[in-house]
Design an enzyme around this catalytic site. Structure first.
Site, PDB file in Angstrom:
ATOM      1  N   TYR A 214     -51.101  10.529 -31.659  1.00 20.06           N
ATOM      2  CA  TYR A 214     -51.427   9.675 -32.837  1.00 20.06           C
ATOM      3  C   TYR A 214     -50.963  10.565 -34.122  1.00 20.06           C
ATOM      4  O   TYR A 214     -51.067  11.661 -34.069  1.00 20.06           O
ATOM      5  CB  TYR A 214     -52.947   9.534 -33.202  1.00 20.06           C
ATOM      6  N   SER A 215     -49.965   9.778 -34.885  1.00 19.70           N
ATOM      7  CA  SER A 215     -49.574  10.460 -36.181  1.00 19.70           C
ATOM      8  C   SER A 215     -50.415  10.716 -36.961  1.00 19.70           C
ATOM      9  O   SER A 215     -51.672   9.989 -37.290  1.00 19.70           O
ATOM     10  CB  SER A 215     -48.569   9.462 -36.846  1.00 19.70           C
TER      11      SER A 215
ATOM     12  N   CYS B  36     -41.321   4.808 -38.791  1.00 16.52           N
ATOM     13  CA  CYS B  36     -42.435   4.808 -38.028  1.00 16.52           C
ATOM     14  C   CYS B  36     -43.131   3.470 -37.840  1.00 16.52           C
ATOM     15  O   CYS B  36     -43.252   2.567 -38.851  1.00 16.52           O
ATOM     16  CB  CYS B  36     -43.204   5.969 -38.658  1.00 16.52           C
TER      17      CYS B  36
ATOM     18  N   GLU C 113     -39.862   7.807 -35.305  1.00  9.09           N
ATOM     19  CA  GLU C 113     -40.987   7.871 -34.477  1.00  9.09           C
ATOM     20  C   GLU C 113     -41.582   6.591 -34.499  1.00  9.09           C
ATOM     21  O   GLU C 113     -42.298   6.156 -35.289  1.00  9.09           O
ATOM     22  CB  GLU C 113     -42.043   9.020 -35.074  1.00  9.09           C
TER      23      GLU C 113
ATOM     24  N   TYR D 244     -43.617   3.486 -31.483  1.00  4.81           N
ATOM     25  CA  TYR D 244     -43.968   3.591 -30.177  1.00  4.81           C
ATOM     26  C   TYR D 244     -44.350   2.314 -29.701  1.00  4.81           C
ATOM     27  O   TYR D 244     -44.156   1.340 -30.583  1.00  4.81           O
ATOM     28  CB  TYR D 244     -45.438   4.595 -30.490  1.00  4.81           C
TER      29      TYR D 244
HETATM   30  P1  FAD Z   1     -53.634   1.832 -23.054  1.00  3.75           P
HETATM   31  O1  FAD Z   1     -54.925   1.501 -22.453  1.00  3.75           O
HETATM   32  O2  FAD Z   1     -52.899   2.976 -22.562  1.00  3.75           O
HETATM   33  O3  FAD Z   1     -52.827   0.527 -22.902  1.00  3.75           O
HETATM   34  C1  FAD Z   1     -51.399   0.424 -23.120  1.00  3.75           C
HETATM   35  C2  FAD Z   1     -50.725  -0.070 -22.012  1.00  3.75           C
HETATM   36  O4  FAD Z   1     -51.073  -1.516 -21.962  1.00  3.75           O
HETATM   37  C3  FAD Z   1     -49.169  -0.324 -22.079  1.00  3.75           C
HETATM   38  O5  FAD Z   1     -48.617   0.996 -21.594  1.00  3.75           O
HETATM   39  C4  FAD Z   1     -48.802  -1.425 -21.462  1.00  3.75           C
HETATM   40  O6  FAD Z   1     -48.616  -1.246 -20.250  1.00  3.75           O
HETATM   41  C5  FAD Z   1     -50.148  -2.429 -21.678  1.00  3.75           C
HETATM   42  N1  FAD Z   1     -49.807  -3.289 -22.763  1.00  3.75           N
HETATM   43  C6  FAD Z   1     -49.777  -3.078 -24.255  1.00  3.75           C
HETATM   44  N2  FAD Z   1     -49.525  -4.103 -24.572  1.00  3.75           N
HETATM   45  C7  FAD Z   1     -49.459  -5.139 -23.803  1.00  3.75           C
HETATM   46  C8  FAD Z   1     -49.210  -6.550 -24.021  1.00  3.75           C
HETATM   47  N3  FAD Z   1     -49.089  -7.155 -25.192  1.00  3.75           N
HETATM   48  N4  FAD Z   1     -49.115  -7.226 -22.669  1.00  3.75           N
HETATM   49  C9  FAD Z   1     -49.451  -6.810 -21.528  1.00  3.75           C
HETATM   50  N5  FAD Z   1     -49.527  -5.233 -21.444  1.00  3.75           N
HETATM   51  C10 FAD Z   1     -49.507  -4.641 -22.367  1.00  3.75           C
HETATM   52  N6  FAD Z   1     -50.877   4.199 -32.375  1.00  3.75           N
HETATM   53  C11 FAD Z   1     -51.861   4.328 -33.597  1.00  3.75           C
HETATM   54  O7  FAD Z   1     -52.768   3.387 -33.546  1.00  3.75           O
HETATM   55  N7  FAD Z   1     -51.610   5.078 -34.566  1.00  3.75           N
HETATM   56  C12 FAD Z   1     -50.666   5.935 -34.788  1.00  3.75           C
HETATM   57  O8  FAD Z   1     -50.587   6.675 -35.915  1.00  3.75           O
HETATM   58  C13 FAD Z   1     -50.028   6.253 -33.566  1.00  3.75           C
HETATM   59  N8  FAD Z   1     -48.768   7.223 -33.578  1.00  3.75           N
HETATM   60  C14 FAD Z   1     -48.380   7.395 -32.446  1.00  3.75           C
HETATM   61  C15 FAD Z   1     -47.508   8.416 -32.440  1.00  3.75           C
HETATM   62  C16 FAD Z   1     -46.623   8.730 -31.314  1.00  3.75           C
HETATM   63  C17 FAD Z   1     -45.645   9.818 -31.670  1.00  3.75           C
HETATM   64  C18 FAD Z   1     -46.871   7.873 -30.180  1.00  3.75           C
HETATM   65  C19 FAD Z   1     -45.904   8.162 -29.118  1.00  3.75           C
HETATM   66  C20 FAD Z   1     -47.805   6.851 -30.094  1.00  3.75           C
HETATM   67  C21 FAD Z   1     -48.360   6.773 -31.168  1.00  3.75           C
HETATM   68  N9  FAD Z   1     -49.414   5.647 -31.204  1.00  3.75           N
HETATM   69  C22 FAD Z   1     -50.114   5.351 -32.328  1.00  3.75           C
HETATM   70  C23 FAD Z   1     -49.520   4.866 -30.158  1.00  3.75           C
HETATM   71  C24 FAD Z   1     -50.815   5.441 -29.242  1.00  3.75           C
HETATM   72  O9  FAD Z   1     -50.341   6.620 -28.662  1.00  3.75           O
HETATM   73  C25 FAD Z   1     -51.267   4.676 -28.063  1.00  3.75           C
HETATM   74  O10 FAD Z   1     -50.226   4.353 -27.332  1.00  3.75           O
HETATM   75  C26 FAD Z   1     -51.983   3.366 -28.372  1.00  3.75           C
HETATM   76  O11 FAD Z   1     -53.196   3.530 -29.498  1.00  3.75           O
HETATM   77  C27 FAD Z   1     -52.433   2.464 -27.392  1.00  3.75           C
HETATM   78  O12 FAD Z   1     -53.197   3.252 -26.526  1.00  3.75           O
HETATM   79  P2  FAD Z   1     -54.448   2.917 -25.779  1.00  3.75           P
HETATM   80  O13 FAD Z   1     -54.871   4.135 -24.710  1.00  3.75           O
HETATM   81  O14 FAD Z   1     -55.212   2.187 -26.468  1.00  3.75           O
HETATM   82  O15 FAD Z   1     -53.686   1.663 -24.672  1.00  3.75           O
END
Ligand code: FAD
Ligand code: A2P
Length: 370
Positions: A149-150, A328, A368, A370
């Site tokens: 997370y940023s 971003c 950046e 994601y």
């Molecule tokens: P997960 O449970 O990991 O689910 C994600 C997975 O669900 C995906 O990989 C995909 O397989 C599936 N999926 C997603 N959407 C769909 C769809 N529409 N249909 C079907 N399948 C789908 N997030 C923020 O909120 N704020 C930030 O500031 C932020 N900064 C980031 C900075 C960086 C450098 C990076 C790499 C990511 C950042 N993110 C940020 C994103 C964060 O890291 C997570 O990826 C995000 O919160 C989702 O994680 P999760 O565990 O909730 O989802």
């Protein structure tokens, strides 16, 4: 002809001044040349300070001809990986509140963690990210992997005490086979309460760091939570107590392009309006509210449409070597931004596919997504 011994000696002595004069002439000539050579080389030598500390910024017109300079120990003082997944820091949640207004879509929270107990100290700078390790196990019975997370706060934290970190998190939600799926980590974060302990890793990332120059220009293109690092930059530039702490007297232009689905989804809006009021010469704020505004083709208004609208101004800024661009948020915006920049560049007689790598190489194009 026969010379007496005395005559030979006298003749020889008579040549001494001539020999001395020849030697003197030769010495003077070579000395002058040596001096000239040394002088010429001195002016060619680079300033040692510049090699070490100069940021990679170059004017667009001169970037082309140059090969990348090996900048030693770039950002060497920026902390990274103080805490790793095997030994994370357990931070305590101090705040978790919604950033959205009535009628907004989804769920976006501002979450703050106390880092006071960290030893070694978990410090960071604006533009970095941290890892969060959600509790629980995945489908294979293994602990959940960390998500990045940023960081949305400055290094001094929201309370300026220097021992907290804040995030801006959107809960991931999507429909699958008629069922609503909640993202693991984003849901965990949006649900945590003050007092809860959270496993934190990092900090990581050197891609989104601000330049040191106080007169740099900062163009920011953000969608949704992509505003997180931009919020930190803007606080560093315009928040009174933060400025007292950081002694960084920003004198450049900061221009934020912000993409949100609805007005109620605009994040940190009150702060941004305050910066506009207090710093009208240094801050510009352009919104693309996709579901309330339309682009010229009648479609949803995205930030790339705004980029096209202000193409001339943006490219005038880019031609200044002190201008940095930061992207971003949604990965999906990248092709749209590229397309808009291509058109905008064409209008200025420039070629974006050549220009972008040059800006990247010069350390002025920061992405950046994601
Ligand atoms: P997960 O449970 O990991 O689910 C994600 C997975 O669900 C995906 O990989 C995909 O397989 C599936 N999926 C997603 N959407 C769909 C769809 N529409 N249909 C079907 N399948 C789908 N997030 C923020 O909120 N704020 C930030 O500031 C932020 N900064 C980031 C900075 C960086 C450098 C990076 C790499 C990511 C950042 N993110 C940020 C994103 C964060 O890291 C997570 O990826 C995000 O919160 C989702 O994680 P999760 O565990 O909730 O989802
Ligand atoms: P929309 O969802 O109306 O299509 P949030 O993260 O709060 O949902 O905000 C993301 C913003 O970025 C929304 O306004 C969203 O518009 C917009 N968006 C979605 N896809 C793109 C894209 N490809 N390029 C630029 N903006 C996009």
């Amino acid at each position: 002809m026969v010379y007496s011994q005395a005559k030979v000696i006298a003749g020889g002595l008579a040549h001494i001044p001539v020999v001395i004069a020849v030697f003197y002439f030769i010495l003077t000539f070579f000395n002058k040349r040596a001096l000239k050579f040394a002088e010429a080389n001195k002016s060619k030598k680079p300033e040692p300070k510049q090699v070490e500390t100069k940021t990679e910024s170059k004017p667009v017109s001169t970037v082309k001809a140059e090969s990348p300079k090996p900048v030693k120990k770039k950002h060497a003082d920026v902390p990274v990986n103080i805490y790793r997944p095997k030994t994370p820091f357990e931070g305590t949640v101090t705040g978790n509140y919604s950033l959205l207004k009535e009628g907004a879509i989804g769920r976006v929270n501002h979450i703050t963690f106390d880092l006071k107990e960290s030893d070694p100290v978990l410090n960071y700078v604006e533009g970095q990210s941290i890892g969060i390790m959600p509790v629980g196990e995945d489908a294979n019975g293994k602990p959940h992997k960390l998500r990045l997370y940023s960081i949305a706060s400055t290094r001094h934290g929201d309370d300026f005490e220097g021992n907290t970190v804040s995030l801006c998190v959107r809960q991931l939600q999507y429909e699958k086979d008629g069922e609503t799926i909640n993202g693991v980590c984003s849901t965990y974060l949006c649900d945590i309460k003050p007092g809860d302990k959270v496993k934190i890793t990092g900090p990581v990332g050197k891609e989104m760091l601000l330049p040191d120059e106080e007169d740099a220009n900062i163009v920011m293109l953000a969608t949704g939570t992509g505003i997180a690092p931009m919020r930190a930059y803007l606080r560093r530039m315009f928040e009174a107590t933060e400025k007292e702490k950081n002694k960084w007297n920003f004198k450049g232009k900061a221009w934020l392009f912000m993409g949100a689905p609805k007005s109620a989804n605009l994040l940190y809006e009150e702060d941004l309006q305050r910066y506009l009021e207090n710093f009208p010469d240094n801050f510009k704020y352009t919104k693309a509210i996709s579901r309330e505004q339309q682009n010229t083709k009648g479609g949803r208004m995205y930030i790339q449409d705004r980029v096209l609208e202000y193409a001339n101004e943006i490219f005038n800024m880019i031609e200044n070597e002190k201008t940095h661009i930061y992207l971003c948020g949604l990965k999906g915006m990248e092709p749209g931004i590229d397309e808009a920049m291509t058109k905008a560049a064409e209008e200025k007689g420039l070629n974006w596919s050549e220009l972008r790598p040059q800006l990247k190489k010069a350390g002025r194009w920061h992405v950046e997504t994601y």
